[in-house]
Motif scaffolding. Structure first.
Motif, PDB file in Angstrom:
ATOM      1  N   UNK A 121       0.844  -1.189   0.000  1.00  0.00           N
ATOM      2  CA  UNK A 121       0.000   0.000   0.000  1.00  0.00           C
ATOM      3  C   UNK A 121       0.883   1.244   0.000  1.00  0.00           C
ATOM      4  N   UNK A 122       0.755   2.036  -1.076  1.00  0.00           N
ATOM      5  CA  UNK A 122       1.488   3.289  -1.216  1.00  0.00           C
ATOM      6  C   UNK A 122       0.478   4.417  -1.369  1.00  0.00           C
ATOM      7  N   UNK A 123       0.972   5.638  -1.435  1.00  0.00           N
ATOM      8  CA  UNK A 123       0.083   6.755  -1.695  1.00  0.00           C
ATOM      9  C   UNK A 123      -0.568   6.554  -3.064  1.00  0.00           C
ATOM     10  N   UNK A 124      -1.840   6.828  -3.128  1.00  0.00           N
ATOM     11  CA  UNK A 124      -2.694   6.671  -4.299  1.00  0.00           C
ATOM     12  C   UNK A 124      -3.001   5.214  -4.639  1.00  0.00           C
ATOM     13  N   UNK A 125      -2.655   4.293  -3.733  1.00  0.00           N
ATOM     14  CA  UNK A 125      -3.055   2.900  -3.933  1.00  0.00           C
ATOM     15  C   UNK A 125      -4.555   2.769  -3.730  1.00  0.00           C
ATOM     16  N   UNK A 126      -5.166   1.924  -4.552  1.00  0.00           N
ATOM     17  CA  UNK A 126      -6.547   1.500  -4.302  1.00  0.00           C
ATOM     18  C   UNK A 126      -6.427   0.170  -3.573  1.00  0.00           C
ATOM     19  N   UNK A 127      -6.967   0.138  -2.361  1.00  0.00           N
ATOM     20  CA  UNK A 127      -6.771  -0.992  -1.461  1.00  0.00           C
ATOM     21  C   UNK A 127      -8.096  -1.722  -1.266  1.00  0.00           C
ATOM     22  N   UNK A 128      -8.065  -3.007  -1.499  1.00  0.00           N
ATOM     23  CA  UNK A 128      -9.210  -3.846  -1.189  1.00  0.00           C
ATOM     24  C   UNK A 128      -8.889  -4.546   0.124  1.00  0.00           C
ATOM     25  N   UNK A 129      -9.832  -4.455   1.068  1.00  0.00           N
ATOM     26  CA  UNK A 129      -9.598  -5.103   2.347  1.00  0.00           C
ATOM     27  C   UNK A 129     -10.894  -5.723   2.855  1.00  0.00           C
ATOM     28  N   UNK A 130     -10.721  -6.694   3.741  1.00  0.00           N
ATOM     29  CA  UNK A 130     -11.854  -7.395   4.327  1.00  0.00           C
ATOM     30  C   UNK A 130     -11.781  -7.259   5.832  1.00  0.00           C
ATOM     31  N   UNK A 131     -12.918  -6.956   6.450  1.00  0.00           N
ATOM     32  CA  UNK A 131     -13.007  -6.956   7.901  1.00  0.00           C
ATOM     33  C   UNK A 131     -13.161  -8.411   8.333  1.00  0.00           C
ATOM     34  N   UNK A 132     -12.130  -8.954   8.981  1.00  0.00           N
ATOM     35  CA  UNK A 132     -12.145 -10.360   9.371  1.00  0.00           C
ATOM     36  C   UNK A 132     -13.159 -10.640  10.474  1.00  0.00           C
ATOM     37  N   UNK A 133     -13.672  -9.594  11.130  1.00  0.00           N
ATOM     38  CA  UNK A 133     -14.672  -9.778  12.175  1.00  0.00           C
ATOM     39  C   UNK A 133     -16.065  -9.921  11.560  1.00  0.00           C
TER      40      UNK A 133
END
Length: 134
Positions: free
Chosen positions: A59-71
């Motif tokens: 993850x860098x500046x201007x990255x589009x990040x896909x993430x999942x809430x594991x909870x």
């Protein structure tokens, strides 16, 4: 922010991002704010690499990040941006926001524990990173 192990996850930052962020942190209006101090702490523990040596999936500046809430299992797509570019409606999260500074430098597969506004506990795992080094 901590990882599932209770320790801060290792992070990697490019010299380009580090220099841009250091310039923001030197601003008298921001330098002593809690957000700036938190970001400075993250940057101080980062492994710093030349942009051409940055591994894929960081993850860098201007990255589009896909993430999942594991909870909860919820998925989120965020773009990490500089403060002046932040726009919640467009999913653009400032690097000075707690989740923004926590995501900076993480790699695909890493997780962070984070408390959302309102006190809800999240464990965000980075599932994909799309970089646009603008």
């Amino acid at each position: 922010m901590t990882s599932a192990s209770g320790l801060p996850p290792s992070i990697t930052v490019s010299t380009l991002d580090l220099n841009r962020l250091d310039a923001i942190l030197e601003s008298p209006a921001l330098s002593q704010t809690p957000a700036a101090l938190a970001l400075a702490d993250e940057l101080n523990r980062a492994t710093v690499l030349d942009p051409k040596d940055m591994p894929e999936g960081i993850v860098m500046m201007h990255s589009r990040v896909e993430c999942e809430d594991e909870v909860s299992g919820e998925t989120h797509v965020l773009t990490l941006v500089f403060p002046r570019e932040a726009n919640v409606d467009e999913g653009k999260v400032s690097v000075l926001a707690p989740v923004g500074s926590a995501l900076l430098g993480l790699a695909v597969g890493q997780s962070i524990d984070w408390t959302a506004p309102g006190g809800r506990k999240l464990r965000l795992r980075v599932t994909a990173v799309h970089n646009d080094p603008a």
